[in-house]
Structure formats: C-alpha cells, structure tokens
Scaffold this motif. Structure first.
Motif, mmCIF file in Angstrom:
data_model
loop_
_atom_site.group_PDB
_atom_site.id
_atom_site.type_symbol
_atom_site.label_atom_id
_atom_site.label_comp_id
_atom_site.label_asym_id
_atom_site.label_seq_id
_atom_site.Cartn_x
_atom_site.Cartn_y
_atom_site.Cartn_z
ATOM 1 N N UNK A 1 0.875 -1.018 0.103
ATOM 2 C CA UNK A 1 -0.070 -0.157 0.104
ATOM 3 C C UNK A 1 0.821 1.227 -0.062
ATOM 4 N N UNK A 2 1.965 1.169 0.573
ATOM 5 C CA UNK A 2 2.778 2.281 0.772
ATOM 6 C C UNK A 2 3.406 2.752 -0.402
ATOM 7 N N UNK A 3 3.912 1.486 -1.247
ATOM 8 C CA UNK A 3 4.528 1.664 -2.454
ATOM 9 C C UNK A 3 3.529 2.245 -3.622
ATOM 10 N N UNK A 4 2.370 1.548 -3.509
ATOM 11 C CA UNK A 4 1.262 2.182 -4.319
ATOM 12 C C UNK A 4 0.967 3.568 -4.186
ATOM 13 N N UNK A 5 0.968 3.950 -2.952
ATOM 14 C CA UNK A 5 0.712 5.559 -2.522
ATOM 15 C C UNK A 5 1.797 6.275 -3.061
#
Length: 207
Positions: free
Chosen positions: A187-191
């Motif tokens: 999720x952090x990478x996608x954000x």
C-alpha cells in the motif's frame, strides 16, 4: 481528451487486479483489458459473430457467448488458433479501451491500463507513457494460479509458457512492484507511485 497513461502488467497470478484496485481507491482511472475481453465475448458481445464464423458454432456456448473452456484448450494446443482468436478479439478490446480511457480522462488524474499481455503485444508499449510491472517469483505465480477453482498445475504452466518471461517483463518496466511484500508495504509503495504519476500527469498537461 487524452489522459496521461500507465500500462500495468504482470504474469498470470502476479496480483495485477489487487494492485490496480489499490490505485483505483486513490483516484486512478482503471481500464482492465481482461474485463473488456469478457465483455466482447459475452452473449451478445461484438466479437461473437466473427468468432462463430472463424471457429464454428461449436465455439459458442448455449448462452450465446464464447465457450471459454473449449477455446482455452484449443488456443493452448494450437498456436495458429490462438492467433486467429487474438486477431478477432484484440482489435475490439482496443476500441473499447480507447473509449473508456477517453471517458475517464475527464475526471481521473491519469488512466491505468491493466494489460496482461502488454510485453507480448506489439503496440501497447507505445500507447502508454510508463510501464508498471507487478512482479513475483514463478513459484508464487504457480501456487496462486493453482489455487483458483478448476485450475491445475499443467494448465497453469501451459498458460505461463505462452506469456513473456519474468526477465522480459522486468526489462520492459519503468517501475516495478514486487507483490510478495506485506500488504501494508505494498500500500505504501502504491501510494508513492500514485503521487509520482499524478505529478507526471500534471507536468505533462503543462506541455
């Protein structure tokens, strides 16, 4: 209106749909090629008349849509049949994808095309500004695909053999998401990627 576009790709079982959903929740416009394939081969779909003519009535299921199980078996056993099938379906999907992208461009900061065969196709790479590859090990791919209903290891391996190699996909990538990390990390990478794509789209719009 033409939107700034990202091509999201990855092998079967890599988790493309999961990652695409994460981008969608952040506001990206999503055009899913697999969903469009299902649309054009469904009962009443625009590709059905040509598919009936090319493969005969045996290729059409009782509900009027393509008999997907029969055609999948034929496509994996006969490369020429697969090419004929793709020559009918892919142009229809391209038309629909362009229509959906144009509609999304009015409200989304960028459009993400989810294209399983982006690397294998001859023209998708030149239609998008960046390529995002969802990556995982081949062992993980196989395990995930075999967990699907009605799928066995032999069929899963046959599908994987028809797709680009992991190395070829990575070589084509501008960005890579390794989809074996914990969900919070993904999720952090996608954000982070989403914010980068929004900025690139904004800069592109300025000329």
């Amino acid at each position: 209106m033409r939107a700034f576009s990202i091509g999201l790709t990855g092998g079967i079982g890599s988790g493309k749909s999961t990652i695409a959903a994460m981008f969608h929740r952040r506001g990206a416009g999503i055009v899913d090629a697999d969903a469009l394939v299902h649309e054009v081969i469904a009962p009443g779909g625009v590709a059905i008349p040509a598919l009936r003519e090319a493969f005969g009535t045996a290729a059409i299921a009782d509900d009027g849509g393509l008999d997907r199980a029969r055609m999948r078996a034929l496509a994996f056993s006969d490369p020429q049949a697969r090419q004929r099938l793709e020559a009918i379906v892919h142009p229809q999907v391209r038309v629909l994808s362009d229509e959906r992208a144009a509609a999304l461009a009015a409200t989304a900061p960028y459009v993400m095309f989810v294209i399983p065969l982006l690397v294998e196709s001859g023209n998708w790479r030149e239609r998008v500004r960046r390529v995002l590859v969802v990556d995982c090990s081949e062992a993980t791919q196989l395990a995930r695909v075999c967990a699907r209903p009605g799928m066995d290891a032999a069929t899963a391996q046959a599908i994987m053999r028809t797709q680009a190699t992991r190395q070829a996909r990575l070589a084509a990538a501008d960005d890579v998401l390794f989809n074996e990390a914990p969900l919070a990390q993904l999720e952090a990478c996608v954000a982070e990627l989403h914010e980068r794509y929004v900025a690139l789209a904004r800069d592109s719009g300025r000329g």
